[in-house]
Design a protein around this motif. Structure first.
Motif, PDB file in Angstrom:
ATOM      1  N   ALA A  17       0.832  -1.203   0.000  1.00 38.88           N
ATOM      2  CA  ALA A  17       0.000   0.000   0.000  1.00 38.88           C
ATOM      3  C   ALA A  17       0.866   1.253   0.000  1.00 38.88           C
ATOM      4  O   ALA A  17       1.898   1.301   0.663  1.00 38.88           O
ATOM      5  CB  ALA A  17      -0.906   0.000   1.229  1.00 38.88           C
ATOM      6  N   ARG A  19       1.049   5.254   0.880  1.00 43.73           N
ATOM      7  CA  ARG A  19       0.398   6.280   1.692  1.00 43.73           C
ATOM      8  C   ARG A  19       1.260   7.539   1.697  1.00 43.73           C
ATOM      9  O   ARG A  19       2.483   7.478   1.744  1.00 43.73           O
ATOM     10  CB  ARG A  19       0.209   5.804   3.142  1.00 43.73           C
ATOM     11  CG  ARG A  19      -0.831   4.718   3.332  1.00 43.73           C
ATOM     12  CD  ARG A  19      -2.233   5.210   3.052  1.00 43.73           C
ATOM     13  NE  ARG A  19      -3.238   4.193   3.335  1.00 43.73           N
ATOM     14  CZ  ARG A  19      -3.660   3.280   2.480  1.00 43.73           C
ATOM     15  NH1 ARG A  19      -3.131   3.231   1.254  1.00 43.73           N
ATOM     16  NH2 ARG A  19      -4.585   2.407   2.815  1.00 43.73           N
ATOM     17  N   ARG A  20       0.568   8.675   1.717  1.00 38.69           N
ATOM     18  CA  ARG A  20       1.283   9.946   1.823  1.00 38.69           C
ATOM     19  C   ARG A  20       1.586  10.225   3.297  1.00 38.69           C
ATOM     20  O   ARG A  20       0.717  10.072   4.159  1.00 38.69           O
ATOM     21  CB  ARG A  20       0.436  11.071   1.255  1.00 38.69           C
ATOM     22  CG  ARG A  20       1.151  12.412   1.308  1.00 38.69           C
ATOM     23  CD  ARG A  20       0.717  13.321   0.224  1.00 38.69           C
ATOM     24  NE  ARG A  20       1.679  14.411   0.096  1.00 38.69           N
ATOM     25  CZ  ARG A  20       1.747  15.228  -0.925  1.00 38.69           C
ATOM     26  NH1 ARG A  20       0.894  15.094  -1.931  1.00 38.69           N
ATOM     27  NH2 ARG A  20       2.642  16.175  -0.964  1.00 38.69           N
ATOM     28  N   VAL A  21       2.813  10.611   3.583  1.00 33.69           N
ATOM     29  CA  VAL A  21       3.217  10.978   4.943  1.00 33.69           C
ATOM     30  C   VAL A  21       3.923  12.320   4.846  1.00 33.69           C
ATOM     31  O   VAL A  21       5.047  12.410   4.351  1.00 33.69           O
ATOM     32  CB  VAL A  21       4.157   9.927   5.567  1.00 33.69           C
ATOM     33  CG1 VAL A  21       4.619  10.375   6.956  1.00 33.69           C
ATOM     34  CG2 VAL A  21       3.452   8.577   5.665  1.00 33.69           C
ATOM     35  N   GLU A  24       6.149  13.361   1.833  1.00 28.94           N
ATOM     36  CA  GLU A  24       6.756  12.178   1.222  1.00 28.94           C
ATOM     37  C   GLU A  24       5.708  11.070   1.071  1.00 28.94           C
ATOM     38  O   GLU A  24       4.557  11.227   1.456  1.00 28.94           O
ATOM     39  CB  GLU A  24       7.921  11.689   2.084  1.00 28.94           C
ATOM     40  CG  GLU A  24       9.058  12.706   2.187  1.00 28.94           C
ATOM     41  CD  GLU A  24      10.110  12.299   3.197  1.00 28.94           C
ATOM     42  OE1 GLU A  24       9.749  12.086   4.373  1.00 28.94           O
ATOM     43  OE2 GLU A  24      11.281  12.195   2.813  1.00 28.94           O
ATOM     44  N   VAL A  26       5.110   6.715   1.478  1.00 21.53           N
ATOM     45  CA  VAL A  26       5.631   5.494   2.101  1.00 21.53           C
ATOM     46  C   VAL A  26       4.896   4.296   1.525  1.00 21.53           C
ATOM     47  O   VAL A  26       3.663   4.293   1.432  1.00 21.53           O
ATOM     48  CB  VAL A  26       5.448   5.538   3.641  1.00 21.53           C
ATOM     49  CG1 VAL A  26       5.824   4.190   4.267  1.00 21.53           C
ATOM     50  CG2 VAL A  26       6.305   6.638   4.250  1.00 21.53           C
ATOM     51  N   PHE A  28       4.017   0.475   2.169  1.00 18.30           N
ATOM     52  CA  PHE A  28       4.016  -0.503   3.252  1.00 18.30           C
ATOM     53  C   PHE A  28       3.797  -1.890   2.678  1.00 18.30           C
ATOM     54  O   PHE A  28       2.792  -2.160   2.025  1.00 18.30           O
ATOM     55  CB  PHE A  28       2.934  -0.197   4.299  1.00 18.30           C
ATOM     56  CG  PHE A  28       2.867  -1.246   5.376  1.00 18.30           C
ATOM     57  CD1 PHE A  28       1.775  -2.085   5.487  1.00 18.30           C
ATOM     58  CD2 PHE A  28       3.931  -1.429   6.245  1.00 18.30           C
ATOM     59  CE1 PHE A  28       1.727  -3.075   6.462  1.00 18.30           C
ATOM     60  CE2 PHE A  28       3.904  -2.416   7.221  1.00 18.30           C
ATOM     61  CZ  PHE A  28       2.790  -3.237   7.329  1.00 18.30           C
ATOM     62  N   ALA A  30       2.923  -5.350   3.518  1.00 15.26           N
ATOM     63  CA  ALA A  30       2.272  -6.029   4.645  1.00 15.26           C
ATOM     64  C   ALA A  30       2.894  -7.396   4.913  1.00 15.26           C
ATOM     65  O   ALA A  30       3.073  -7.799   6.058  1.00 15.26           O
ATOM     66  CB  ALA A  30       0.781  -6.168   4.379  1.00 15.26           C
ATOM     67  N   GLU A  33       6.161  -6.751   6.577  1.00 19.79           N
ATOM     68  CA  GLU A  33       6.103  -5.730   7.632  1.00 19.79           C
ATOM     69  C   GLU A  33       7.262  -4.739   7.487  1.00 19.79           C
ATOM     70  O   GLU A  33       7.936  -4.403   8.457  1.00 19.79           O
ATOM     71  CB  GLU A  33       6.124  -6.376   9.018  1.00 19.79           C
ATOM     72  CG  GLU A  33       4.895  -7.231   9.280  1.00 19.79           C
ATOM     73  CD  GLU A  33       4.886  -7.876  10.647  1.00 19.79           C
ATOM     74  OE1 GLU A  33       5.852  -7.666  11.415  1.00 19.79           O
ATOM     75  OE2 GLU A  33       3.916  -8.592  10.954  1.00 19.79           O
ATOM     76  N   ALA A  35       8.553  -0.976   5.527  1.00 22.40           N
ATOM     77  CA  ALA A  35       8.090   0.263   4.908  1.00 22.40           C
ATOM     78  C   ALA A  35       9.248   0.906   4.154  1.00 22.40           C
ATOM     79  O   ALA A  35      10.408   0.783   4.554  1.00 22.40           O
ATOM     80  CB  ALA A  35       7.557   1.216   5.975  1.00 22.40           C
ATOM     81  N   HIS A  36       8.920   1.576   3.039  1.00 24.05           N
ATOM     82  CA  HIS A  36       9.929   2.196   2.186  1.00 24.05           C
ATOM     83  C   HIS A  36       9.501   3.626   1.882  1.00 24.05           C
ATOM     84  O   HIS A  36       8.333   3.873   1.557  1.00 24.05           O
ATOM     85  CB  HIS A  36      10.051   1.433   0.857  1.00 24.05           C
ATOM     86  CG  HIS A  36      10.254  -0.042   1.019  1.00 24.05           C
ATOM     87  ND1 HIS A  36      11.508  -0.620   1.081  1.00 24.05           N
ATOM     88  CD2 HIS A  36       9.356  -1.042   1.143  1.00 24.05           C
ATOM     89  CE1 HIS A  36      11.357  -1.930   1.232  1.00 24.05           C
ATOM     90  NE2 HIS A  36      10.079  -2.219   1.271  1.00 24.05           N
ATOM     91  N   VAL A  37      10.436   4.554   1.973  1.00 25.75           N
ATOM     92  CA  VAL A  37      10.134   5.956   1.687  1.00 25.75           C
ATOM     93  C   VAL A  37      10.361   6.231   0.198  1.00 25.75           C
ATOM     94  O   VAL A  37      11.382   5.838  -0.362  1.00 25.75           O
ATOM     95  CB  VAL A  37      11.025   6.885   2.527  1.00 25.75           C
ATOM     96  CG1 VAL A  37      10.686   8.348   2.239  1.00 25.75           C
ATOM     97  CG2 VAL A  37      10.842   6.587   4.001  1.00 25.75           C
TER      98      VAL A  37
ATOM     99  N   VAL B 223       8.730   5.069   8.790  1.00 28.04           N
ATOM    100  CA  VAL B 223       9.407   3.773   8.675  1.00 28.04           C
ATOM    101  C   VAL B 223       9.874   3.309  10.042  1.00 28.04           C
ATOM    102  O   VAL B 223       9.718   2.136  10.405  1.00 28.04           O
ATOM    103  CB  VAL B 223      10.592   3.867   7.703  1.00 28.04           C
ATOM    104  CG1 VAL B 223      11.456   2.617   7.769  1.00 28.04           C
ATOM    105  CG2 VAL B 223      10.092   4.087   6.279  1.00 28.04           C
ATOM    106  N   ALA B 253       0.875  10.095   9.644  1.00 26.54           N
ATOM    107  CA  ALA B 253       0.875  10.766   8.343  1.00 26.54           C
ATOM    108  C   ALA B 253       0.830  12.284   8.476  1.00 26.54           C
ATOM    109  O   ALA B 253       1.330  13.009   7.621  1.00 26.54           O
ATOM    110  CB  ALA B 253      -0.298  10.268   7.498  1.00 26.54           C
TER     111      ALA B 253
END
Lengths: 92, 278
Positions: A17, A19-21, A24, A26, A28, A30, A33, A35-37, B223, B253
């Motif tokens: 998935a 997602r905006r953070v 930036e 990210v 994910f 699943a 487990e 996460a990548h920027v 992360v 977020a």
């Protein structure tokens, strides 16, 4: 070291998935487990990894939404991004 | 005592073991509900046997080691079965000026020391090392385990100068660390649950120079939060983990991201207070 070619028509895994953070993005994963920027350009590449486009077509699709200082840079960036996605196991 | 979704019961047969056990989850609310997890220490001649639901008995051994066995089992059993809509994360949570801050970083990065410094200044906490996260609400809530403080932290924070630690309720010295109930640091210790306003990343490799609090990549902070997820990826809690990771990303977020650098927990606490009030 031999560098793998980018997959011909990259297809994003359905269980990854985006997602905006903040400013930036990210990804994910699943199953692992992890996460990548991503920056905005890589996030745009990800959005077009639908199994129907090769990296050249993805570069054309995103050309309008990313700025690039030199010709050919977008195509190279797309190839790099897709290779990274493959190396991280994010593609089917 | 209640460590949702479980009810933990600790029992022993002497005063010294009782004081030791009471330090573990001293701040946890008591409950009349039947226990779901039972732990005990039984001793003869200064040697103790520790019992837990998930492992064979341990001992006879010293009270310190038997207590450490119970401490580890009690947290392991809860982490591996967090309940249907929860996971636990390896992080501290502090409310400063009403804003919830997550402190994330590996063991030894200074989360407990910074959380203890802020709590001793009256800023309520959710915990210093483990927090509970509910993916459906995106909220973090308290995990009321006692803080583990070393001599250096006690000295820097100038805690209980001139007092005998035996007089401080909810404390126990074991294996070189003082286990301290958050109640002992601040009576009104418990923070309201909620979503974080900010994420503060602590890296052990950045301890040079004057204390500083820098803006950090929000994506990288997310992360780190995902990496803090605890518990087993198989077993009763595994199903919740699939959604929990995405929930963790989404929970931060909108949060601001900072990274701690340099030395000096008191100066760092000053900077955190200033940032949270900006």
């Amino acid at each position: 070291m031999h560098e793998r070619a980018a997959p011909p028509r990259p297809l994003a895994r359905a269980d990854v998935a985006l997602r905006r953070v903040g400013s930036e993005w990210v990804l994910f994963d699943a199953a692992r487990e992890r996460a990548h920027v991503l920056n905005q350009a890589a996030a745009a590449v990800w959005a077009f990894c639908d199994g129907t486009r090769d990296p050249g077509e993805i570069a054309l699709a995103i050309a309008g939404s990313v700025t690039s200082p030199e010709p050919g840079a977008i195509a190279r960036d797309v190839e790099d991004a897709v290779r990274r996605f493959a190396a991280e196991g994010l593609l089917q | 005592m209640s460590i949702a979704p479980h009810v933990l019961e600790f029992s022993c047969d002497d005063e010294e073991a009782g004081r030791a056990l009471s330090a573990l989850y001293h701040a946890a609310p008591e409950t009349d509900l039947p226990p779901t997890l039972r732990y005990s220490l039984s001793g003869t001649g200064g040697r103790y046997v520790a019992r837990s639901p998930s492992r064979p008995p341990f001992g006879p051994t010293s009270l310190e080691e038997a207590w450490a066995f119970v401490e580890w089992r009690a947290i392991e059993d809860v982490l591996n079965d967090p309940g249907p809509d929860a996971v636990f994360v390896h992080a501290a949570g502090v409310r400063v000026g009403g804003r919830l801050l997550l402190l994330v970083g590996p063991s030894g990065s200074g989360k407990t020391t910074l959380a203890a410094a802020l709590l001793s200044r009256g800023h309520p906490v959710l915990g210093d090392d483990v927090l509970r996260f509910a993916p459906t609400t995106g909220e973090y809530s308290a995990f009321p385990r006692s803080f583990k403080l070393d001599d250096n932290t006690l000295t820097v924070l100038e805690l209980w100068r001139g007092s005998s630690l035996d007089e401080v309720p909810g404390t126990f010295l074991a294996l070189g660390c003082l286990y301290v109930s958050p109640v002992a640091l601040c009576h009104a210790w418990l923070a309201e649950p909620g979503r974080p306003w900010g994420v503060v990343v602590l890296d052990p490799g950045r301890r040079e120079g004057a204390a500083r609090l820098e803006s950090f990549s929000e994506g990288q902070a997310a992360v780190r939060v995902v990496q803090s997820m605890l518990g087993a990826s198989t077993g009763p809690g595994a199903g919740a983990r699939v959604n929990a990771g995405l929930g963790l990303v989404e929970s931060v977020a909108q949060a601001r991201a900072f990274r701690v650098g340099g030395l000096g927990v008191l100066a760092t606490a000053d900077l955190v207070e200033e940032a949270a009030r900006s």
